[in-house]
Design a protein around this motif. Sequence first.
Motif, short mmCIF file in Angstrom:
data_model
loop_
_atom_site.label_atom_id
_atom_site.label_comp_id
_atom_site.label_asym_id
_atom_site.label_seq_id
_atom_site.Cartn_x
_atom_site.Cartn_y
_atom_site.Cartn_z
N UNK A 270 41.53 51.38 49.52
CA UNK A 270 40.17 51.87 49.38
C UNK A 270 40.04 52.46 47.97
N UNK A 271 39.20 51.91 47.13
CA UNK A 271 39.11 52.41 45.75
C UNK A 271 38.69 53.87 45.69
N UNK B 17 33.89 43.10 47.56
CA UNK B 17 34.87 42.02 47.40
C UNK B 17 35.57 42.07 46.05
N UNK B 18 34.87 42.55 45.02
CA UNK B 18 35.44 42.58 43.67
C UNK B 18 35.92 43.97 43.27
N UNK B 19 36.18 44.83 44.25
CA UNK B 19 36.49 46.23 43.96
C UNK B 19 37.73 46.39 43.07
N UNK B 20 38.68 45.47 43.19
CA UNK B 20 39.93 45.61 42.44
C UNK B 20 40.09 44.52 41.38
#
Length: 282
Positions: A238-239, A134-137
């Motif tokens: 997608x990171x 949820x906090x990838x970005x």
Amino acid sequence: MIYEMFVRVSDDSVVELFTVRVPGSDPLLVIHGGPDWDHTYLREPLVRLADRHDVIFPDLRGCGQSTRGLPDGHYTPDAATYDLVALLDALGVERTDVLGFSYGGLIAQGLAVVAPDRVRRLVIASSSVLPVPADAFAGWEERERRVVAERDVWSDPGLSGAELTRAAAFAGAEANVWRAEALDDYRERLSRVRFSAEWLRPFRAGTLPSARPDRAAERLAGLGLPILLLHGRQDMTFPAALAEEGARLIPSAAAVIIDEAGHMAHVDQPERWLESLATFLN
């Protein structure tokens, strides 16, 4: 030479996949994303592989020129996956390299898991074998600026169906393409896509199953299949870090991260993207 055909893949609720084939030698099945898009935005630069590869571009069920109008419960990742197995059967392709892009990368993982004998090498492009946190970005201000337009479209009550899918795709152009110089090319590609909203209905109803196989990284690692995780450094869906982590978890996988490229890395950096793909496949 490019061949276009409709291939029946199911007689139980008849499904025909519109398929474009660029004949060559070694088969390469290309699975588009969206899912309510079609394959056309991926043709370039992939058609340039035709000197060495038999490139096969299907539109998934409910997408592009393939069968639409099915009950919502017929739009599932499993159904799409078994359509592709049936497509290979119908085309007489026993074993193929597979490239899955974005959502298609999730379908490609499922295909490798359920039919490993049909997949020779796997390319997961602009996708992930791992869930996106949820906090990838978090803290990426440039992404926050670029995704606003698409968010506004998805929340617009005046848009629905394929009109909504199309509007969201165009509004999301700057979030999907990193380089401003590549935007005109990307928008021109979008103008040719036959958008639908067949998959959107079960998604919004909360009935669409996840496309990522359970324990995907572990199961892919167990197959020992050569895997390329091909990604843009500035991917806002997608990171890129997940591609690098996926390669650490899967001994037979390698990650190639292309700088100055977003989610549509093949549009941002077509030459580097194609060169990385060709090196893996040859």
